[in-house]
Design an enzyme around this catalytic site. Structure first.
Site, PDB file in Angstrom:
ATOM      1  N   THR A 163      -7.402  47.734  34.469  1.00  0.00           N
ATOM      2  CA  THR A 163      -7.168  46.715  35.496  1.00  0.00           C
ATOM      3  C   THR A 163      -6.638  45.462  34.814  1.00  0.00           C
ATOM      4  OG1 THR A 163      -9.099  47.596  36.614  1.00  0.00           O
ATOM      5  CG2 THR A 163      -8.236  45.515  37.426  1.00  0.00           C
ATOM      6  N   LYS A 165      -6.152  41.809  33.971  1.00  0.00           N
ATOM      7  CA  LYS A 165      -6.941  40.582  34.090  1.00  0.00           C
ATOM      8  C   LYS A 165      -6.155  39.444  33.430  1.00  0.00           C
ATOM      9  CE  LYS A 165     -10.647  43.072  35.340  1.00  0.00           C
ATOM     10  NZ  LYS A 165     -11.269  43.033  36.651  1.00  0.00           N
ATOM     11  N   HIS A 284      -9.679  51.875  46.072  1.00  0.00           N
ATOM     12  CA  HIS A 284     -10.739  51.015  45.552  1.00  0.00           C
ATOM     13  C   HIS A 284     -11.797  50.840  46.635  1.00  0.00           C
ATOM     14  CE1 HIS A 284     -12.925  47.605  43.930  1.00  0.00           C
ATOM     15  NE2 HIS A 284     -12.390  47.894  42.775  1.00  0.00           N
ATOM     16  N   ARG A 285     -13.070  50.736  46.203  1.00  0.00           N
ATOM     17  CA  ARG A 285     -14.169  50.710  47.177  1.00  0.00           C
ATOM     18  C   ARG A 285     -14.742  49.306  47.364  1.00  0.00           C
ATOM     19  NH1 ARG A 285     -19.356  53.483  44.047  1.00  0.00           N
ATOM     20  NH2 ARG A 285     -19.230  52.255  42.158  1.00  0.00           N
TER      21      ARG A 285
END
EC number: 4.1.1.39
Length: 466
Positions: A163, A165, A284-285
């Site tokens: 991911t 960042k 994505h949750r």
């Protein structure tokens, strides 16, 4: 014949311990905490009634339909071990209560109203058994595990992700640069953070263009197929579809959606578009812990995972067992298998209340992400196996030498673990030694090992078996 007006106990109509469940019923296991003085049979029957045909009083229009055909039934109740006032209540719903191919309608019926019910102190939906007749009305994941491997031409190992960042604040050009460095270093995927949509500092179209440029450049240099999960989640379904269409026009392999905040209706539409247009869909949750974290109230994640497999997604985040986010090993593996396998046997030791047959619905790849780094690689490889995505955000970008060396460190660690496993070594016992050996040949991995040698996220899991 007149009808008898007034309020009667739910259990007289909706508690039917002699009921034989049908193959076509949707079965639910609820953890019920009744208010003091409410017997469990009445509480279980109330859940069955309020989530199917019942209301608080007898109505004359009941006589215009066949309640026996349409009512939910509480058919079994068992006390929860170690709890004085909690029960698992099993409810069977006739299939005709649900619209075909609609996760939205299924949830509106089963959990829509009953959770605010006064006679219950708390209520949690622990598991659902979806009958094959209902599953066949869903498309499910756009492509599934095997098709994804074939598209990416990657076999015999977990896939690696990262991911990007800081998740918010980068310009599109710098964001694309971070993507390029990670993919160039050896990762398979990079990812938009779930809250990257289209903000003033980086509009979606600019991000899509720079990320596409980054992945084509990395692809040309490495000879491997690369992907970046372009987050298509938006404020309206129309805008979401517009972003998906633009991604397809760029020719990228995968896009992304936040399925709980975006909603099941939007998610199912997007999954259909992805299958029709050859896009993989990463899910994505975000917001899941609001719903699933409390042990006695809400919906367990295994139900949200089943719902996602029906609605459609090729990847979904599913906890790590070893990182910074919630997930106990047996329970996590229970819903990981639910996502991947065609058939899952009932196994209460892993939190699986019902045998589930997915017939021909494709599988979903679980994504392990959150606070993981190179020292976790042996455990992750062993726990999740080949059909998984291991996602290291800070564990890539936090490398002291930068993104590309961080990606190299992760790829070397993964290849070392896969090779060791294939040679028959025990990853659980020898994991640290395997990583140390590999780091002798990879200065990038050696530097990563040094940075994260002391990091632990050791807290007791909240989500434990009874």
């Amino acid at each position: 014949v007149g009808f008898k007006a007034g309020v009667k106990e739910y259990k007289l109509t909706y508690y039917t311990p002699e009921y034989e469940t049908k193959d076509t019923d949707i079965l639910a296991a609820f953890r019920v905490t009744p208010q003091p003085g409410v017997p469990p049979e009445e509480a279980g029957a109330a859940v069955a009634a309020e989530s199917s045909t019942g209301t608080w009083t007898t109505v004359w229009t009941d006589g215009l339909t066949s309640l026996d055909r349409y009512k939910g039934r509480c058919y079994h109740i068992e006390p929860v071990p170690g709890e004085t006032d909690q029960y698992i209540c099993y409810v069977a719903y006739p299939l005709d209560l649900f619209e075909e191919g609609s996760v939205t309608n299924m949830f509106t019926s089963i959990v829509g109203n009953v959770f605010g019910f006064k006679a219950l102190r708390a209520l949690r939906l622990e598991d659902l058994r979806i009958p094959t007749a209902y599953i066949k009305t869903f498309q499910g994941p756009p492509h599934g595990i095997q098709v994804e491997r074939d598209k990416l031409n990657k076999y015999g190992r977990p896939l690696l992700g990262c991911t990007i960042k800081p998740k918010l604040g980068l310009s599109a050009k710098n964001y694309g640069r971070a993507v390029y460095e990670c993919l160039r270093g050896g990762l398979d995927f990079t990812k938009d953070d779930e809250n990257v949509n289209s903000q003033p500092f980086m509009r979606w179209r600019d991000r899509f263009l720079f990320c596409a440029e980054a992945l084509y450049k990395a692809q040309a240099e490495t000879g491997e197929i690369k992907g970046h999960y372009l987050n298509a989640t938006a404020g309206t379904c129309e805008e979401m579809m517009k972003r998906a269409v633009f991604a397809r026009e760029l020719g990228v392999p995968i896009i992304m959606h936040d399925y709980l905040t975006g909603g099941f209706t939007a998610n199912t539409s997007l999954a259909h578009y992805c299958r029709d247009n050859g896009l993989l869909l990463h899910i994505h949750r975000a917001m899941h812990a609001v719903i699933d974290r409390q042990k006695n109230h809400g919906i367990h994640f295994r139900v949200l995972a089943k719902a996602l497999r029906m609605s459609g997604g090729d990847h979904i985040h599913s906890g790590t067992v070893v990182g910074k986010l919630e997930g106990e090993r047996d329970i996590t593996l229970g819903f990981v298998d639910l996502l991947r396998d065609d058939f899952i046997e009932k196994d209460r030791s892993r939190g699986i209340y019902f045998t589930q047959d997915w017939v021909s619905l494709p599988g979903v790849i679980p994504v392990a992400s959150g606070g993981i780094h190179v020292w976790h690689m042996p455990a992750l490889t062993e726990i999740f196996g080949d059909d998984s995505v291991l996602q290291f955000g800070g564990g890539t970008l936090g490398h002291p030498w930068g993104n590309a060396p961080g990606a190299v460190a992760n790829r070397v660690a993964l290849e070392a673990c896969v090779q060791a496993r294939n040679e028959g070594r025990d990853l659980a016992a020898e994991g640290n030694a395997i990583i140390r050996e590999a780091s002798k040949w990879s200065p990038e991995l050696a530097a990563a090992c040094e940075v994260w040698k002391e990091i632990k996220f050791e807290f007791k899991a909240v989500d434990t078996l009874d």
